[in-house]
Design a protein around this motif. Structure first.
Motif, PDB file in Angstrom:
ATOM      1  N   GLN A  86      31.003 -44.746 -14.500  1.00 47.48           N
ATOM      2  CA  GLN A  86      30.779 -44.184 -13.178  1.00 47.48           C
ATOM      3  C   GLN A  86      30.610 -42.681 -13.305  1.00 47.48           C
ATOM      4  OE1 GLN A  86      34.183 -44.169 -10.429  1.00 47.48           O
ATOM      5  NE2 GLN A  86      35.445 -45.068 -12.047  1.00 47.48           N
ATOM      6  N   ALA A  87      29.696 -42.146 -12.507  1.00 43.11           N
ATOM      7  CA  ALA A  87      29.463 -40.707 -12.454  1.00 43.11           C
ATOM      8  C   ALA A  87      30.008 -40.204 -11.124  1.00 43.11           C
ATOM      9  CB  ALA A  87      27.967 -40.406 -12.563  1.00 43.11           C
ATOM     10  N   VAL A  88      30.879 -39.209 -11.178  1.00 39.54           N
ATOM     11  CA  VAL A  88      31.524 -38.711  -9.962  1.00 39.54           C
ATOM     12  C   VAL A  88      31.347 -37.202  -9.877  1.00 39.54           C
ATOM     13  CG1 VAL A  88      33.213 -40.584  -9.957  1.00 39.54           C
ATOM     14  CG2 VAL A  88      33.768 -38.441 -11.107  1.00 39.54           C
ATOM     15  N   ASP A  89      31.312 -36.700  -8.654  1.00 32.09           N
ATOM     16  CA  ASP A  89      31.154 -35.260  -8.503  1.00 32.09           C
ATOM     17  C   ASP A  89      32.480 -34.566  -8.821  1.00 32.09           C
ATOM     18  OD1 ASP A  89      32.829 -35.272  -6.268  1.00 32.09           O
ATOM     19  OD2 ASP A  89      31.247 -34.815  -4.834  1.00 32.09           O
ATOM     20  N   PRO A  90      32.463 -33.253  -9.032  1.00 34.08           N
ATOM     21  CA  PRO A  90      33.676 -32.547  -9.467  1.00 34.08           C
ATOM     22  C   PRO A  90      34.872 -32.736  -8.545  1.00 34.08           C
ATOM     23  CG  PRO A  90      31.754 -31.155  -9.773  1.00 34.08           C
ATOM     24  CD  PRO A  90      31.285 -32.362  -9.017  1.00 34.08           C
ATOM     25  N   ARG A  91      34.636 -32.863  -7.236  1.00 30.98           N
ATOM     26  CA  ARG A  91      35.764 -33.025  -6.314  1.00 30.98           C
ATOM     27  C   ARG A  91      36.433 -34.384  -6.491  1.00 30.98           C
ATOM     28  NH1 ARG A  91      32.625 -31.854  -0.889  1.00 30.98           N
ATOM     29  NH2 ARG A  91      31.104 -33.022  -2.137  1.00 30.98           N
ATOM     30  N   VAL A  92      35.631 -35.420  -6.670  1.00 28.07           N
ATOM     31  CA  VAL A  92      36.202 -36.749  -6.905  1.00 28.07           C
ATOM     32  C   VAL A  92      36.941 -36.772  -8.235  1.00 28.07           C
ATOM     33  CG1 VAL A  92      35.658 -39.184  -7.294  1.00 28.07           C
ATOM     34  CG2 VAL A  92      34.478 -37.916  -5.488  1.00 28.07           C
ATOM     35  N   TYR A  93      36.340 -36.157  -9.252  1.00 28.48           N
ATOM     36  CA  TYR A  93      36.988 -36.124 -10.561  1.00 28.48           C
ATOM     37  C   TYR A  93      38.321 -35.387 -10.484  1.00 28.48           C
ATOM     38  CZ  TYR A  93      37.503 -35.733 -15.627  1.00 28.48           C
ATOM     39  OH  TYR A  93      37.967 -35.826 -16.914  1.00 28.48           O
ATOM     40  N   GLN A  94      38.341 -34.282  -9.744  1.00 25.88           N
ATOM     41  CA  GLN A  94      39.583 -33.524  -9.577  1.00 25.88           C
ATOM     42  C   GLN A  94      40.645 -34.381  -8.901  1.00 25.88           C
ATOM     43  OE1 GLN A  94      40.356 -30.203 -10.484  1.00 25.88           O
ATOM     44  NE2 GLN A  94      42.426 -30.785  -9.856  1.00 25.88           N
ATOM     45  N   ALA A  95      40.231 -35.181  -7.915  1.00 30.05           N
ATOM     46  CA  ALA A  95      41.182 -36.048  -7.222  1.00 30.05           C
ATOM     47  C   ALA A  95      41.722 -37.130  -8.152  1.00 30.05           C
ATOM     48  CB  ALA A  95      40.512 -36.680  -6.003  1.00 30.05           C
ATOM     49  N   ILE A  96      40.867 -37.639  -9.048  1.00 32.10           N
ATOM     50  CA  ILE A  96      41.291 -38.674  -9.990  1.00 32.10           C
ATOM     51  C   ILE A  96      42.229 -38.108 -11.044  1.00 32.10           C
ATOM     52  CG2 ILE A  96      40.491 -40.247 -11.799  1.00 32.10           C
ATOM     53  CD1 ILE A  96      37.917 -40.605 -10.190  1.00 32.10           C
ATOM     54  N   ARG A  97      41.887 -36.943 -11.557  1.00 30.01           N
ATOM     55  CA  ARG A  97      42.621 -36.380 -12.691  1.00 30.01           C
ATOM     56  C   ARG A  97      43.782 -35.483 -12.278  1.00 30.01           C
ATOM     57  NH1 ARG A  97      43.319 -37.800 -16.882  1.00 30.01           N
ATOM     58  NH2 ARG A  97      42.712 -36.151 -18.334  1.00 30.01           N
ATOM     59  N   GLY A  98      43.718 -34.912 -11.068  1.00 31.44           N
ATOM     60  CA  GLY A  98      44.782 -34.017 -10.638  1.00 31.44           C
ATOM     61  C   GLY A  98      44.840 -32.775 -11.505  1.00 31.44           C
ATOM     62  N   ARG A  99      46.040 -32.357 -11.841  1.00 29.84           N
ATOM     63  CA  ARG A  99      46.212 -31.143 -12.642  1.00 29.84           C
ATOM     64  C   ARG A  99      45.661 -31.299 -14.052  1.00 29.84           C
ATOM     65  NH1 ARG A  99      52.452 -29.836 -12.048  1.00 29.84           N
ATOM     66  NH2 ARG A  99      52.512 -32.091 -12.345  1.00 29.84           N
ATOM     67  N   LYS A 100      45.498 -32.546 -14.517  1.00 31.14           N
ATOM     68  CA  LYS A 100      45.004 -32.763 -15.870  1.00 31.14           C
ATOM     69  C   LYS A 100      43.526 -32.416 -15.998  1.00 31.14           C
ATOM     70  CE  LYS A 100      48.435 -36.332 -16.776  1.00 31.14           C
ATOM     71  NZ  LYS A 100      48.687 -37.772 -16.989  1.00 31.14           N
ATOM     72  N   ALA A 101      42.826 -32.249 -14.860  1.00 32.83           N
ATOM     73  CA  ALA A 101      41.416 -31.880 -14.912  1.00 32.83           C
ATOM     74  C   ALA A 101      41.229 -30.423 -15.288  1.00 32.83           C
ATOM     75  CB  ALA A 101      40.755 -32.142 -13.557  1.00 32.83           C
ATOM     76  N   ALA A 102      42.296 -29.624 -15.186  1.00 35.17           N
ATOM     77  CA  ALA A 102      42.218 -28.227 -15.604  1.00 35.17           C
ATOM     78  C   ALA A 102      42.193 -28.157 -17.118  1.00 35.17           C
ATOM     79  CB  ALA A 102      43.411 -27.456 -15.041  1.00 35.17           C
ATOM     80  N   SER A 103      42.030 -26.969 -17.636  1.00 30.81           N
ATOM     81  CA  SER A 103      41.990 -26.799 -19.089  1.00 30.81           C
ATOM     82  C   SER A 103      43.257 -27.360 -19.709  1.00 30.81           C
ATOM     83  CB  SER A 103      41.854 -25.318 -19.442  1.00 30.81           C
ATOM     84  OG  SER A 103      40.643 -24.811 -18.948  1.00 30.81           O
TER      85      SER A 103
END
Length: 349
Positions: free
Chosen positions: A183-200
């Motif tokens: 699945q391809a998701v936009d950055p906002r959806v990805y941020q919601a899925i990953r939470g703080r782990k989406a940061a560096s």
């Protein structure tokens, strides 16, 4: 067909309204004239296959046959530090698997108009090799991937979910089949899925303890490509990921790449197989499903259990699992082919 496609080689689609939720893509691009040469054999842009190094791009071009079917051309290196043919000429299935992964990115960006800022999440992958690559002194093997894309959920501009079914052919002969779920998701959806782990990620590597297995035990040539370490636990091995190995980790991500997990599964299957004297095992197929992200900074245990007696005498299935913090993050099977060992067992040292 070769890795350089001609418009005469394919059936071009009739004009249509795109099924993509994005307002631009294939439909905004002119169709090639009859007899025109499509781009090739130069490789496609590295950004379209999510590679930071151009030399790791495998795809050369592609064309749309119907609204959701495509022919993608690739050039696979015959001698690669990670992916090699075995002594009998059987193609390493990890290489066409990587080509399929790149095709998934390329098709969604090039033909469905998915923005390059979207993040891709791998849900599962399968691939089986049915034959050998034809002998040739050429350093590259031209391969065609016939891909059919099927939506697995309603498409929106923020999320595009699809399954890719692929038929792999060389010189017009079908030699493999596979699939990829992503699945391809936009950055906002990805941020919601990953939470703080989406940061560096604070950790670029996976911590491990113990001694790395020898390259021969896991079918590798170089010790830096060994992904398994023996920590003294009889139940599998720890994942050993060196972030300085750019063949394994091409660019920064906030998790362990899916292809690294698949390579660890391949190595674990070979280490667990222990074929009889005079025989060696080579991978001819794999299947894996990803239940969760495999995180950096936390040990990952890889286990492999041979399932004997379920296939032909010269085949073996190995069940493989990746666990982190006691939870299963990925699991699948690796199919091995047993063949005479031309090295006399020296490669397993």
């Amino acid at each position: 067909m070769s890795a350089q496609l001609s418009a005469e080689d394919v059936t071009l689609p009739a004009p249509r309204q795109s099924s993509s939720p994005f307002g631009w893509g294939w439909d905004a691009m002119p169709e090639p004239a009859r007899g025109a040469r499509l781009p090739g054999p130069r490789f496609v842009s590295r950004e379209l296959v999510h590679k930071s190094a151009a030399e790791r791009v495998l795809l050369t071009d592609g064309v749309r046959q119907t609204p959701d079917s495509f022919i993608i051309a690739a050039m696979l290196p015959r001698d690669h530090c990670l992916y090699q043919q075995d002594d009998s000429g059987w193609t390493d299935p990890m290489l066409p698997t990587e080509a399929l992964r790149q095709a998934g990115y390329y098709i969604q960006h090039r033909f469905y108009g998915v923005p390059e800022t979207h993040k891709f999440i791998l849900g599962g992958v399968t691939l089986g090799i049915d034959g050998t690559a034809p002998p040739s002194p050429a350093p590259w093997l031209p391969v065609n991937l016939r891909v059919i894309c099927t939506p697995t959920a309603k498409w929106t501009s923020r999320r595009l979910c699809m399954r890719l079914e692929v038929e792999v052919s060389v010189a017009g002969v079908v030699c493999g089949h596979g699939s990829l779920l992503s699945q391809a998701v936009d950055p906002r959806v990805y941020q919601a899925i990953r939470g703080r782990k989406a940061a560096s990620a604070p950790h670029e590597s996976v911590p491990f303890f113990g001694c790395p297995l020898s390259p021969g035990e896991v079918g590798r040539r170089r010790k830096e490509d060994v992904l398994l370490a023996d920590d003294g636990n009889a139940d599998g091995w720890l994942l050993r990921l060196d972030d300085s190995n750019t063949e394994m980790v091409d660019h920064h991500v906030d998790h362990v790449p899916g292809m690294v997990v698949l390579e660890a599964f391949r190595q674990a299957a070979l280490a667990a197989a222990r074929p009889p004297a005079g025989l060696r095992a080579s991978v001819v197929g794999l299947r894996s499903e990803f239940a969760a992200f495999c995180e950096l900074g936390t040990p990952v245990r890889i286990t492999a259990s041979p399932q004997r007696g379920c296939l032909a005498a010269d085949r073996m299935l190995v069940h493989v699992v990746a666990e982190q913090d006691g939870d299963e993050v990925a699991a699948g099977t690796v199919e091995l082919r047993l063949c005479p060992d031309a090295s006399g067992g020296q490669d397993r040292r």
